[in-house]
Design a protein around this motif. Structure first.
Motif, PDB file in Angstrom:
ATOM      1  N   UNK A 113       0.759  -1.315   0.120  1.00 47.93           N
ATOM      2  CA  UNK A 113       0.038   0.248   0.092  1.00 47.93           C
ATOM      3  C   UNK A 113       0.607   1.540   0.136  1.00 47.93           C
ATOM      4  N   UNK A 114       1.868   0.928   0.549  1.00 46.27           N
ATOM      5  CA  UNK A 114       3.000   2.486   0.489  1.00 46.27           C
ATOM      6  C   UNK A 114       4.034   2.259  -0.305  1.00 46.27           C
ATOM      7  N   UNK A 115       4.792   1.233  -0.036  1.00 49.65           N
ATOM      8  CA  UNK A 115       6.324   1.285  -0.554  1.00 49.65           C
ATOM      9  C   UNK A 115       6.134   0.899  -2.146  1.00 49.65           C
ATOM     10  N   UNK A 116       5.252   0.239  -2.572  1.00 50.21           N
ATOM     11  CA  UNK A 116       5.325  -0.195  -3.885  1.00 50.21           C
ATOM     12  C   UNK A 116       4.835   1.044  -4.924  1.00 50.21           C
ATOM     13  N   UNK A 117       3.675   1.707  -4.281  1.00 48.17           N
ATOM     14  CA  UNK A 117       3.635   2.912  -5.035  1.00 48.17           C
ATOM     15  C   UNK A 117       4.537   4.143  -5.009  1.00 48.17           C
ATOM     16  N   UNK A 118       5.087   4.059  -3.976  1.00 48.61           N
ATOM     17  CA  UNK A 118       6.483   4.948  -3.825  1.00 48.61           C
ATOM     18  C   UNK A 118       7.346   4.693  -4.971  1.00 48.61           C
ATOM     19  N   UNK A 119       7.737   3.323  -4.938  1.00 51.29           N
ATOM     20  CA  UNK A 119       8.755   2.783  -6.078  1.00 51.29           C
ATOM     21  C   UNK A 119       8.201   2.992  -7.487  1.00 51.29           C
ATOM     22  N   UNK A 120       6.938   2.490  -7.725  1.00 51.94           N
ATOM     23  CA  UNK A 120       6.542   3.011  -9.144  1.00 51.94           C
ATOM     24  C   UNK A 120       6.494   4.165  -9.602  1.00 51.94           C
ATOM     25  N   UNK A 121       6.387   5.202  -8.562  1.00 49.66           N
ATOM     26  CA  UNK A 121       6.572   6.684  -8.914  1.00 49.66           C
ATOM     27  C   UNK A 121       7.864   7.030  -9.118  1.00 49.66           C
ATOM     28  N   UNK A 138       9.553  -0.537 -14.240  1.00 50.83           N
ATOM     29  CA  UNK A 138       8.937  -1.294 -13.316  1.00 50.83           C
ATOM     30  C   UNK A 138       7.499  -0.952 -13.347  1.00 50.83           C
ATOM     31  N   UNK A 139       6.569  -2.193 -13.129  1.00 50.66           N
ATOM     32  CA  UNK A 139       5.102  -1.872 -13.516  1.00 50.66           C
ATOM     33  C   UNK A 139       4.382  -2.648 -12.250  1.00 50.66           C
ATOM     34  N   UNK A 140       3.284  -2.293 -12.071  1.00 52.03           N
ATOM     35  CA  UNK A 140       2.593  -2.891 -10.827  1.00 52.03           C
ATOM     36  C   UNK A 140       2.364  -4.275 -11.156  1.00 52.03           C
ATOM     37  N   UNK A 141       2.144  -4.961 -12.298  1.00 47.85           N
ATOM     38  CA  UNK A 141       2.261  -6.476 -12.550  1.00 47.85           C
ATOM     39  C   UNK A 141       3.481  -6.962 -12.083  1.00 47.85           C
ATOM     40  N   UNK A 142       4.660  -6.406 -12.453  1.00 45.45           N
ATOM     41  CA  UNK A 142       6.082  -6.881 -11.902  1.00 45.45           C
ATOM     42  C   UNK A 142       5.948  -7.015 -10.576  1.00 45.45           C
ATOM     43  N   UNK A 143       5.652  -5.990  -9.605  1.00 46.83           N
ATOM     44  CA  UNK A 143       5.386  -6.235  -8.333  1.00 46.83           C
ATOM     45  C   UNK A 143       4.279  -7.319  -7.812  1.00 46.83           C
ATOM     46  N   UNK A 144       3.130  -7.253  -8.317  1.00 43.72           N
ATOM     47  CA  UNK A 144       2.285  -8.186  -8.010  1.00 43.72           C
ATOM     48  C   UNK A 144       2.369  -9.776  -8.036  1.00 43.72           C
ATOM     49  N   UNK A 145       3.691  -9.936  -9.315  1.00 41.31           N
ATOM     50  CA  UNK A 145       3.946 -11.238  -9.778  1.00 41.31           C
ATOM     51  C   UNK A 145       5.163 -11.821  -8.825  1.00 41.31           C
ATOM     52  N   UNK A 146       5.802 -10.710  -8.176  1.00 44.95           N
ATOM     53  CA  UNK A 146       6.913 -11.438  -7.602  1.00 44.95           C
ATOM     54  C   UNK A 146       6.805 -12.241  -6.255  1.00 44.95           C
ATOM     55  N   UNK A 147       7.641 -13.223  -6.270  1.00 52.90           N
ATOM     56  CA  UNK A 147       7.522 -14.518  -5.505  1.00 52.90           C
ATOM     57  C   UNK A 147       8.813 -14.687  -4.611  1.00 52.90           C
ATOM     58  N   UNK A 148       8.594 -14.929  -3.505  1.00 53.39           N
ATOM     59  CA  UNK A 148       9.878 -15.254  -2.480  1.00 53.39           C
ATOM     60  C   UNK A 148       9.700 -16.916  -2.614  1.00 53.39           C
ATOM     61  N   UNK A 149      10.839 -17.393  -3.098  1.00 51.21           N
ATOM     62  CA  UNK A 149      10.890 -19.018  -3.478  1.00 51.21           C
ATOM     63  C   UNK A 149      11.612 -19.617  -2.478  1.00 51.21           C
ATOM     64  N   UNK A 150      11.071 -20.543  -1.967  1.00 56.68           N
ATOM     65  CA  UNK A 150      11.814 -21.478  -0.955  1.00 56.68           C
ATOM     66  C   UNK A 150      12.377 -22.710  -1.671  1.00 56.68           C
ATOM     67  N   UNK A 151      13.726 -22.824  -1.905  1.00 61.79           N
ATOM     68  CA  UNK A 151      14.310 -24.065  -2.613  1.00 61.79           C
ATOM     69  C   UNK A 151      15.361 -25.058  -1.939  1.00 61.79           C
ATOM     70  N   UNK A 152      15.233 -26.382  -2.309  1.00 61.00           N
ATOM     71  CA  UNK A 152      16.230 -27.311  -1.930  1.00 61.00           C
ATOM     72  C   UNK A 152      17.635 -26.812  -2.259  1.00 61.00           C
ATOM     73  N   UNK A 153      18.487 -26.629  -1.167  1.00 62.86           N
ATOM     74  CA  UNK A 153      19.745 -26.160  -1.621  1.00 62.86           C
ATOM     75  C   UNK A 153      20.519 -27.248  -2.145  1.00 62.86           C
TER      76      UNK A 153
END
Length: 267
Positions: free
Chosen positions: A205-213, A223-238
Protein backbone atom coordinates in the motif's frame (compact mmCIF):
# COMPACT_ATOMS: atom_id res chain seq x y z
CA UNK A 1 27.49 -18.50 24.03
CA UNK A 2 24.44 -19.40 21.96
CA UNK A 3 25.53 -17.95 18.63
CA UNK A 4 27.98 -15.86 16.63
CA UNK A 5 27.47 -13.09 14.08
CA UNK A 6 29.73 -12.35 11.09
CA UNK A 7 28.84 -9.18 9.20
CA UNK A 8 30.19 -6.36 7.07
CA UNK A 9 30.12 -3.74 9.82
CA UNK A 10 30.09 -3.46 13.60
CA UNK A 11 26.57 -1.92 13.77
CA UNK A 12 25.22 -4.79 11.65
CA UNK A 13 26.84 -7.44 13.84
CA UNK A 14 25.77 -5.70 17.06
CA UNK A 15 22.12 -5.66 15.95
CA UNK A 16 22.15 -9.41 15.37
CA UNK A 17 23.99 -10.07 18.63
CA UNK A 18 21.46 -7.95 20.53
CA UNK A 19 18.60 -10.11 19.27
CA UNK A 20 20.46 -13.32 20.18
CA UNK A 21 21.07 -11.94 23.68
CA UNK A 22 17.33 -11.27 24.01
CA UNK A 23 16.57 -14.92 23.26
CA UNK A 24 15.97 -14.77 19.53
CA UNK A 25 16.91 -17.60 17.22
CA UNK A 26 19.33 -17.46 14.30
CA UNK A 27 16.72 -16.24 11.81
CA UNK A 28 15.56 -13.48 14.18
CA UNK A 29 19.18 -12.35 14.50
CA UNK A 30 19.89 -12.58 10.76
CA UNK A 31 16.81 -10.53 9.87
CA UNK A 32 17.67 -7.93 12.52
CA UNK A 33 21.20 -7.69 11.13
CA UNK A 34 19.89 -7.34 7.57
CA UNK A 35 17.71 -4.39 8.58
CA UNK A 36 20.63 -2.82 10.47
CA UNK A 37 22.72 -2.98 7.30
CA UNK A 38 20.81 0.18 6.31
CA UNK A 39 22.68 2.00 9.10
CA UNK A 40 26.07 0.29 9.16
CA UNK A 41 26.53 -0.46 5.45
CA UNK A 42 24.49 2.15 3.56
CA UNK A 43 26.36 2.03 0.25
CA UNK A 44 26.34 -1.25 -1.71
CA UNK A 45 23.52 -2.83 0.28
CA UNK A 46 19.87 -1.79 0.33
CA UNK A 47 16.48 -2.77 1.68
CA UNK A 48 15.30 -2.02 -1.88
CA UNK A 49 17.58 -4.76 -3.20
CA UNK A 50 17.46 -8.53 -2.89
CA UNK A 51 19.23 -11.46 -1.30
CA UNK A 52 19.24 -15.10 -0.29
CA UNK A 53 19.21 -16.85 3.05
CA UNK A 54 20.28 -20.44 3.76
CA UNK A 55 18.54 -21.67 6.91
CA UNK A 56 19.51 -24.83 8.80
CA UNK A 57 17.33 -26.16 11.62
CA UNK A 58 19.51 -28.05 14.07
CA UNK A 59 16.51 -29.77 15.68
CA UNK A 60 15.29 -31.39 12.45
CA UNK A 61 18.38 -31.32 10.24
CA UNK A 62 16.37 -29.54 7.52
CA UNK A 63 18.18 -27.00 5.35
CA UNK A 64 16.22 -24.53 3.21
CA UNK A 65 17.17 -21.77 0.80
CA UNK A 66 15.05 -18.62 0.95
CA UNK A 67 15.57 -16.96 -2.45
CA UNK A 68 14.48 -13.32 -2.52
CA UNK A 69 16.80 -12.06 -5.22
CA UNK A 70 15.65 -9.18 -7.40
CA UNK A 71 13.61 -9.84 -10.54
CA UNK A 72 14.43 -8.40 -13.95
CA UNK A 73 11.79 -5.89 -15.14
CA UNK A 74 9.28 -7.20 -17.67
CA UNK A 75 9.43 -4.07 -19.84
CA UNK A 76 12.24 -3.38 -22.29
CA UNK A 77 13.92 -0.02 -22.80
CA UNK A 78 12.21 0.23 -26.18
CA UNK A 79 8.84 0.11 -24.38
CA UNK A 80 9.50 3.44 -22.64
CA UNK A 81 9.43 6.71 -24.57
CA UNK A 82 11.99 8.59 -22.47
CA UNK A 83 14.09 5.92 -20.78
CA UNK A 84 16.38 6.98 -17.90
CA UNK A 85 19.42 4.72 -18.28
CA UNK A 86 23.08 5.64 -18.70
CA UNK A 87 26.56 4.70 -17.54
CA UNK A 88 28.85 6.21 -14.91
CA UNK A 89 32.54 5.27 -14.93
CA UNK A 90 33.93 4.38 -11.52
CA UNK A 91 37.68 4.51 -10.92
CA UNK A 92 39.28 1.30 -9.64
CA UNK A 93 42.79 2.77 -9.82
CA UNK A 94 44.45 0.75 -12.57
CA UNK A 95 41.20 0.60 -14.55
CA UNK A 96 37.64 1.87 -14.67
CA UNK A 97 34.30 0.09 -14.90
CA UNK A 98 31.01 1.42 -16.18
CA UNK A 99 28.00 1.02 -13.89
CA UNK A 100 24.55 1.59 -15.36
CA UNK A 101 22.28 3.91 -13.37
CA UNK A 102 18.96 5.65 -13.75
CA UNK A 103 15.34 4.66 -13.17
CA UNK A 104 15.56 1.92 -15.81
CA UNK A 105 18.46 0.26 -13.96
CA UNK A 106 16.14 -0.80 -11.11
CA UNK A 107 14.81 -4.34 -10.79
CA UNK A 108 11.91 -5.62 -8.71
CA UNK A 109 13.29 -5.71 -5.15
CA UNK A 110 12.91 -8.72 -2.91
CA UNK A 111 14.55 -7.76 0.38
CA UNK A 112 11.44 -6.73 2.31
CA UNK A 113 9.29 -9.69 1.12
CA UNK A 114 12.17 -12.12 1.69
CA UNK A 115 13.04 -10.97 5.18
CA UNK A 116 9.35 -10.83 6.08
CA UNK A 117 8.68 -14.36 4.83
CA UNK A 118 11.82 -15.80 6.47
CA UNK A 119 10.89 -14.25 9.81
CA UNK A 120 7.29 -15.45 9.59
CA UNK A 121 8.28 -19.03 8.76
CA UNK A 122 11.39 -19.56 10.84
CA UNK A 123 11.68 -16.71 13.35
CA UNK A 124 10.42 -16.60 16.91
CA UNK A 125 10.04 -12.83 17.35
CA UNK A 126 7.73 -10.26 15.79
CA UNK A 127 8.88 -7.72 13.22
CA UNK A 128 8.72 -4.76 15.60
CA UNK A 129 11.23 -6.46 17.90
CA UNK A 130 13.75 -7.36 15.21
CA UNK A 131 13.70 -3.94 13.49
CA UNK A 132 14.17 -2.07 16.77
CA UNK A 133 18.02 -2.25 16.78
CA UNK A 134 18.14 -0.94 13.22
CA UNK A 135 15.72 1.91 14.00
CA UNK A 136 17.74 2.96 17.02
CA UNK A 137 20.95 3.09 14.99
CA UNK A 138 19.27 4.93 12.12
CA UNK A 139 18.13 7.63 14.57
CA UNK A 140 21.10 7.85 16.93
CA UNK A 141 23.76 7.31 14.29
CA UNK A 142 26.01 4.42 13.32
CA UNK A 143 29.78 4.95 13.09
CA UNK A 144 30.99 4.32 9.53
CA UNK A 145 34.11 2.14 9.43
CA UNK A 146 37.06 2.52 7.08
CA UNK A 147 35.98 -0.17 4.63
CA UNK A 148 32.44 1.19 4.37
CA UNK A 149 33.77 4.73 3.97
CA UNK A 150 36.09 3.51 1.20
CA UNK A 151 33.17 1.94 -0.61
CA UNK A 152 31.14 5.13 -0.22
CA UNK A 153 33.89 7.28 -1.67
CA UNK A 154 34.33 4.85 -4.56
CA UNK A 155 30.59 5.13 -5.28
CA UNK A 156 30.41 8.90 -4.75
CA UNK A 157 29.54 9.66 -8.41
CA UNK A 158 26.46 7.42 -8.07
CA UNK A 159 25.48 8.34 -4.51
CA UNK A 160 25.53 12.08 -5.28
CA UNK A 161 23.80 11.85 -8.67
CA UNK A 162 20.36 12.85 -7.33
CA UNK A 163 19.37 15.43 -4.71
CA UNK A 164 17.83 12.99 -2.19
CA UNK A 165 20.83 10.64 -1.78
CA UNK A 166 23.22 13.61 -1.99
CA UNK A 167 21.54 15.11 1.09
CA UNK A 168 21.81 11.79 2.92
CA UNK A 169 25.48 11.20 2.17
CA UNK A 170 26.63 14.81 2.65
CA UNK A 171 24.68 15.53 5.84
CA UNK A 172 27.94 16.51 7.61
CA UNK A 173 28.60 19.22 5.03
CA UNK A 174 30.94 16.97 3.04
CA UNK A 175 30.79 13.48 1.65
CA UNK A 176 30.75 10.51 4.08
CA UNK A 177 34.12 9.71 5.75
CA UNK A 178 35.34 7.02 8.14
CA UNK A 179 34.34 7.87 11.71
CA UNK A 180 31.25 9.83 10.65
CA UNK A 181 27.89 9.00 12.19
CA UNK A 182 25.40 7.95 9.54
CA UNK A 183 21.74 8.72 10.31
CA UNK A 184 18.55 8.14 8.35
CA UNK A 185 15.62 8.70 10.75
CA UNK A 186 13.06 8.72 7.94
CA UNK A 187 13.90 5.08 7.25
CA UNK A 188 13.47 4.28 10.94
CA UNK A 189 9.99 5.82 10.75
CA UNK A 190 9.21 3.67 7.70
CA UNK A 191 10.39 0.45 9.36
CA UNK A 192 8.35 1.14 12.50
CA UNK A 193 5.23 1.89 10.46
CA UNK A 194 5.81 -1.31 8.48
CA UNK A 195 6.16 -3.35 11.67
CA UNK A 196 2.98 -1.83 13.10
CA UNK A 197 0.89 -2.29 9.95
CA UNK A 198 2.38 -5.62 8.85
CA UNK A 199 5.15 -5.80 6.27
CA UNK A 200 2.93 -7.02 3.43
CA UNK A 201 0.21 -4.39 3.83
CA UNK A 202 2.71 -1.56 4.20
CA UNK A 203 4.81 -2.83 1.30
CA UNK A 204 1.86 -3.14 -1.07
CA UNK A 205 0.00 0.00 0.00
CA UNK A 206 2.86 2.43 0.64
CA UNK A 207 6.24 1.25 -0.63
CA UNK A 208 5.23 -0.22 -4.00
CA UNK A 209 3.36 2.96 -5.10
CA UNK A 210 6.38 5.03 -4.04
CA UNK A 211 8.75 2.81 -6.04
CA UNK A 212 6.47 2.86 -9.08
CA UNK A 213 6.45 6.67 -8.96
CA UNK A 214 10.26 6.71 -9.03
CA UNK A 215 11.01 3.71 -11.24
CA UNK A 216 7.92 3.28 -13.42
CA UNK A 217 7.61 4.20 -17.12
CA UNK A 218 6.43 7.75 -16.36
CA UNK A 219 9.80 8.32 -14.62
CA UNK A 220 11.83 6.64 -17.36
CA UNK A 221 11.93 3.26 -15.57
CA UNK A 222 10.77 -0.25 -16.41
CA UNK A 223 8.86 -1.36 -13.30
CA UNK A 224 5.11 -2.00 -13.49
CA UNK A 225 2.38 -2.89 -10.95
CA UNK A 226 2.25 -6.39 -12.52
CA UNK A 227 5.96 -6.91 -11.91
CA UNK A 228 5.45 -6.25 -8.20
CA UNK A 229 2.27 -8.33 -7.89
CA UNK A 230 3.88 -11.29 -9.67
CA UNK A 231 7.02 -11.26 -7.51
CA UNK A 232 7.42 -14.34 -5.30
CA UNK A 233 9.83 -15.37 -2.58
CA UNK A 234 10.92 -18.90 -3.50
CA UNK A 235 11.92 -21.56 -0.97
CA UNK A 236 14.30 -24.03 -2.63
CA UNK A 237 16.21 -27.20 -1.85
CA UNK A 238 19.89 -26.30 -1.42
CA UNK A 239 22.68 -27.73 -3.54
CA UNK A 240 24.72 -30.25 -1.52
CA UNK A 241 28.22 -31.55 -2.07
CA UNK A 242 30.75 -33.49 0.00
CA UNK A 243 34.07 -31.83 0.72
CA UNK A 244 36.41 -34.13 2.67
CA UNK A 245 34.51 -34.95 5.86
CA UNK A 246 32.07 -32.07 5.47
CA UNK A 247 28.69 -31.78 3.81
CA UNK A 248 28.48 -28.37 2.17
CA UNK A 249 25.19 -26.75 1.19
CA UNK A 250 24.94 -23.73 -1.06
CA UNK A 251 22.68 -21.93 -3.53
CA UNK A 252 21.10 -24.07 -6.28
CA UNK A 253 20.30 -22.87 -9.82
CA UNK A 254 19.20 -20.47 -11.17
CA UNK A 255 22.02 -18.90 -9.13
CA UNK A 256 25.42 -19.49 -10.74
CA UNK A 257 27.59 -19.07 -7.65
CA UNK A 258 26.50 -22.26 -5.85
CA UNK A 259 27.21 -24.60 -8.79
CA UNK A 260 30.58 -22.89 -9.33
CA UNK A 261 31.55 -23.38 -5.68
CA UNK A 262 30.38 -26.99 -5.81
CA UNK A 263 32.46 -27.66 -8.93
CA UNK A 264 35.58 -26.10 -7.38
CA UNK A 265 35.19 -28.15 -4.19
CA UNK A 266 34.81 -31.34 -6.23
CA UNK A 267 37.92 -30.52 -8.24
Amino acid sequence: MNGAIAAGSIPTAEAGAEILARGGNAVDAAVAACFAVAAGEPTITSLAGGGVMIIHAAATGETTVCDFFSDTPRLRQSDVADVDFYGIDLDYGPTTQTFCVGAAAAGVPGAIPGLGEALARYGSMDLATVVAPACRRLRQGAIIGEKQAGLAQFLEPILTRLDAPRRVFTAAGRFLHAGDEFRLPALADTLEMMAKKGWRAHYEQVLVPAMLAQFGPQAGGLLTPEAFSEYEVVFREPLFTQYRENKVCTMPPPAAGGPMITLMLRL
